[in-house]
Motif scaffolding. Structure first.
Motif, PDB file in Angstrom:
ATOM      1  N   GLN A 165       0.828  -1.208   0.000  1.00  0.00           N
ATOM      2  CA  GLN A 165       0.000   0.000   0.000  1.00  0.00           C
ATOM      3  C   GLN A 165       0.862   1.259   0.000  1.00  0.00           C
ATOM      4  O   GLN A 165       0.513   2.267  -0.628  1.00  0.00           O
ATOM      5  N   LEU A 166       2.008   1.209   0.697  1.00  0.00           N
ATOM      6  CA  LEU A 166       2.923   2.343   0.674  1.00  0.00           C
ATOM      7  C   LEU A 166       3.463   2.575  -0.741  1.00  0.00           C
ATOM      8  O   LEU A 166       3.574   3.714  -1.205  1.00  0.00           O
ATOM      9  N   VAL A 167       3.806   1.474  -1.426  1.00  0.00           N
ATOM     10  CA  VAL A 167       4.271   1.596  -2.812  1.00  0.00           C
ATOM     11  C   VAL A 167       3.157   2.149  -3.693  1.00  0.00           C
ATOM     12  O   VAL A 167       3.387   3.035  -4.521  1.00  0.00           O
ATOM     13  N   ASP A 168       1.947   1.635  -3.521  1.00  0.00           N
ATOM     14  CA  ASP A 168       0.795   2.142  -4.292  1.00  0.00           C
ATOM     15  C   ASP A 168       0.679   3.656  -4.149  1.00  0.00           C
ATOM     16  O   ASP A 168       0.459   4.378  -5.127  1.00  0.00           O
ATOM     17  N   ALA A 267      10.599  11.918  -1.291  1.00  0.00           N
ATOM     18  CA  ALA A 267       9.459  11.512  -0.454  1.00  0.00           C
ATOM     19  C   ALA A 267       9.917  10.426   0.516  1.00  0.00           C
ATOM     20  O   ALA A 267      10.784   9.615   0.195  1.00  0.00           O
ATOM     21  N   LEU A 268       9.328  10.420   1.686  1.00  0.00           N
ATOM     22  CA  LEU A 268       9.685   9.424   2.704  1.00  0.00           C
ATOM     23  C   LEU A 268       8.421   8.913   3.375  1.00  0.00           C
ATOM     24  O   LEU A 268       7.612   9.701   3.880  1.00  0.00           O
ATOM     25  N   VAL A 269       8.248   7.590   3.372  1.00  0.00           N
ATOM     26  CA  VAL A 269       7.156   6.962   4.107  1.00  0.00           C
ATOM     27  C   VAL A 269       7.741   5.793   4.888  1.00  0.00           C
ATOM     28  O   VAL A 269       8.835   5.313   4.578  1.00  0.00           O
ATOM     29  N   ALA A 270       7.025   5.317   5.889  1.00  0.00           N
ATOM     30  CA  ALA A 270       7.616   4.331   6.794  1.00  0.00           C
ATOM     31  C   ALA A 270       6.628   3.254   7.189  1.00  0.00           C
ATOM     32  O   ALA A 270       5.432   3.496   7.310  1.00  0.00           O
ATOM     33  N   PHE A 271       7.158   2.065   7.422  1.00  0.00           N
ATOM     34  CA  PHE A 271       6.414   1.013   8.119  1.00  0.00           C
ATOM     35  C   PHE A 271       6.815   1.149   9.578  1.00  0.00           C
ATOM     36  O   PHE A 271       7.983   0.966   9.923  1.00  0.00           O
ATOM     37  N   ASP A 272       5.875   1.501  10.413  1.00  0.00           N
ATOM     38  CA  ASP A 272       6.050   1.723  11.846  1.00  0.00           C
ATOM     39  C   ASP A 272       5.728   3.175  12.140  1.00  0.00           C
ATOM     40  O   ASP A 272       6.542   4.064  11.862  1.00  0.00           O
ATOM     41  N   LEU A 284       5.137  12.523   9.376  1.00  0.00           N
ATOM     42  CA  LEU A 284       5.498  11.285   8.689  1.00  0.00           C
ATOM     43  C   LEU A 284       4.281  10.453   8.286  1.00  0.00           C
ATOM     44  O   LEU A 284       3.451  10.096   9.129  1.00  0.00           O
ATOM     45  N   THR A 285       4.188  10.137   6.999  1.00  0.00           N
ATOM     46  CA  THR A 285       3.196   9.175   6.515  1.00  0.00           C
ATOM     47  C   THR A 285       3.706   7.774   6.844  1.00  0.00           C
ATOM     48  O   THR A 285       4.856   7.446   6.535  1.00  0.00           O
ATOM     49  N   ALA A 286       2.879   6.956   7.457  1.00  0.00           N
ATOM     50  CA  ALA A 286       3.386   5.682   7.983  1.00  0.00           C
ATOM     51  C   ALA A 286       2.300   4.622   8.065  1.00  0.00           C
ATOM     52  O   ALA A 286       1.109   4.921   8.036  1.00  0.00           O
ATOM     53  N   ILE A 287       2.752   3.382   8.197  1.00  0.00           N
ATOM     54  CA  ILE A 287       1.884   2.253   8.548  1.00  0.00           C
ATOM     55  C   ILE A 287       1.947   2.088  10.061  1.00  0.00           C
ATOM     56  O   ILE A 287       3.032   1.932  10.641  1.00  0.00           O
ATOM     57  N   ALA A 288       0.797   2.145  10.707  1.00  0.00           N
ATOM     58  CA  ALA A 288       0.727   1.985  12.164  1.00  0.00           C
ATOM     59  C   ALA A 288       0.387   0.538  12.498  1.00  0.00           C
ATOM     60  O   ALA A 288      -0.600  -0.012  11.995  1.00  0.00           O
ATOM     61  N   GLN A 289       1.204  -0.075  13.332  1.00  0.00           N
ATOM     62  CA  GLN A 289       0.945  -1.443  13.770  1.00  0.00           C
ATOM     63  C   GLN A 289       0.112  -1.426  15.057  1.00  0.00           C
ATOM     64  O   GLN A 289       0.242  -0.514  15.874  1.00  0.00           O
ATOM     65  N   PRO A 290      -0.715  -2.448  15.263  1.00  0.00           N
ATOM     66  CA  PRO A 290      -1.537  -2.520  16.480  1.00  0.00           C
ATOM     67  C   PRO A 290      -0.721  -3.068  17.646  1.00  0.00           C
ATOM     68  O   PRO A 290      -0.932  -4.195  18.107  1.00  0.00           O
ATOM     69  N   CYS A 291       0.227  -2.280  18.136  1.00  0.00           N
ATOM     70  CA  CYS A 291       1.232  -2.772  19.085  1.00  0.00           C
ATOM     71  C   CYS A 291       0.620  -3.346  20.366  1.00  0.00           C
ATOM     72  O   CYS A 291       0.913  -4.481  20.759  1.00  0.00           O
ATOM     73  N   ALA A 292      -0.210  -2.539  21.035  1.00  0.00           N
ATOM     74  CA  ALA A 292      -0.792  -2.995  22.301  1.00  0.00           C
ATOM     75  C   ALA A 292      -1.659  -4.230  22.089  1.00  0.00           C
ATOM     76  O   ALA A 292      -1.675  -5.143  22.924  1.00  0.00           O
ATOM     77  N   GLU A 293      -2.369  -4.268  20.962  1.00  0.00           N
ATOM     78  CA  GLU A 293      -3.231  -5.415  20.666  1.00  0.00           C
ATOM     79  C   GLU A 293      -2.399  -6.677  20.429  1.00  0.00           C
ATOM     80  O   GLU A 293      -2.798  -7.773  20.828  1.00  0.00           O
ATOM     81  N   ILE A 294      -1.237  -6.521  19.777  1.00  0.00           N
ATOM     82  CA  ILE A 294      -0.337  -7.672  19.586  1.00  0.00           C
ATOM     83  C   ILE A 294       0.096  -8.210  20.946  1.00  0.00           C
ATOM     84  O   ILE A 294       0.111  -9.418  21.185  1.00  0.00           O
TER      85      ILE A 294
END
Length: 333
Positions: A165-168, A267-272, A284-294
């Motif tokens: 999705q980040l690449v998209d 351009a800069l985007v991140a996973f995390d 920062l545009t980013a992918i947010a992980q469900p940390c507490a839920e994990i």
């Protein structure tokens, strides 16, 4: 010294109910739990944990073994574990694995010798000996973050599609030279995010170029070096994806050292996603992980494994989410 019977009389409940609250052996209604908790606090009741562990062969202690426990991501996962553990009357012992298979095995062995009731492990790139040891010892074990073996309970985030999705998103903005600063080789999270990167390129008609895939080894300094090499090539990328928060810092340092502005030049985007991503300039545009839920799900699976040793193993994937801000080069709606 107050006894369990004193607590029961003060709360107006049975001794069995107090025992369930203290030991987490059965669900108790919230209002009843509050009565018991208030009585415990008022009377200063302190359960005899040592005696209980000797009687039940349970220490009411869980071990959490992870790498880079100072990383904000793992800190949030750990918070989810700790919250769930306290609700069930457990305490935590936390250890650093260093992402080293020998040290990881030594740590898990030490935890077993200390009679922990179970282990939540973020496995190293080669955790096979650790997993075999835990299985041979009958030690309840859950794998967190990194999913490597379906014979064990494991829980982690979706990695592949969110990276695609980040690449998209970058491709939709006209970028064709998109690079990925990936994590340590051999980790399942690294492999899955690389898969997502390549899938995103494929479905946007962009040819994969090995020169745009650089290993940042999941850490800031190696990511700085990897990004510097990308930016120094004859045809540097116009957009960067970093595969965790530590590597994002390294990439930003390299961009600054090259005098490049985000997103005007690159351009800069991140996973995390992480707490200060929204205060960067640009944000920062980013992918947010469900940390507490994990973390909470890891604890839930471990409680189940402790109570039902022969249950079928469960693999749980939790959804990550796209957080649109400004570093990608377009204004978030």
């Amino acid at each position: 010294m107050a006894t369990m019977a004193d607590v029961a009389r003060h709360a107006g409940v049975s001794i069995a109910t107090v025992s369930h609250v203290v030991n987490g052996t059965r669900t108790v209604r919230p209002d009843t739990r509050r009565l018991v908790d208030d009585a415990i606090e008022t009377l200063g009741y302190a359960p005899n944990t040592l005696a209980r562990s000797l009687a039940t062969a349970s220490s009411r202690t869980l071990a959490v073994v992870m790498s880079a426990i100072t990383n904000p991501y793992f800190g949030q996962v750990l918070q989810g574990i700790e919250t769930a553990a306290v609700q069930q009357g457990y305490t935590l012992v936390v250890a650093e694995s260093r992402d080293d298979s020998d040290h990881e095995l030594a740590v898990v062995r030490a935890m077993r010798e200390r009679r922990v009731d179970g282990v939540i492990l973020a496995p190293s790139a080669d955790a096979s000996r650790t997993l075999e040891y835990a299985a041979g010892q009958g030690l309840p074990l859950v794998l967190a973050d990194r999913l490597v073996d379906a014979r064990y309970d494991q829980v982690g985030p979706e990695n592949t599609e969110p990276t695609a999705q980040l690449v998209d998103h970058l491709a939709s903005l006209g970028h064709r030279r998109i690079a990925l600063v990936c994590g340590r080789s051999g980790l399942s999270t690294t492999d899955e995010r690389i898969d997502g990167y390549r899938e995103g390129l494929r479905r946007n008609g962009i040819h994969f170029q090995a020169g745009y895939l650089a290993e940042g080894r999941s850490q800031t300094a190696p990511a700085l070096h990897a990004t510097t090499e990308l930016l120094s090539s004859k045809t540097p990328p116009t957009a960067l994806i970093t595969a965790n928060n530590g590597m994002t810092i390294g990439a930003m340092q390299a961009l600054r050292e090259h005098g490049l502005r985000v997103p005007d030049d690159t351009a800069l985007v991140a996973f995390d996603d992480f707490p200060w991503a929204d205060v960067f300039s640009p944000r920062l545009t980013a992918i947010a992980q469900p940390c507490a839920e994990i973390g909470a799900e890891s604890a839930r699976l471990l409680f189940r494994r402790i109570g039902e040793p022969d249950a079928e193993p469960t693999t749980s994937r939790l959804a990550s989410s796209f957080v649109h801000r400004d570093s990608c080069g377009c204004t978030a709606e």
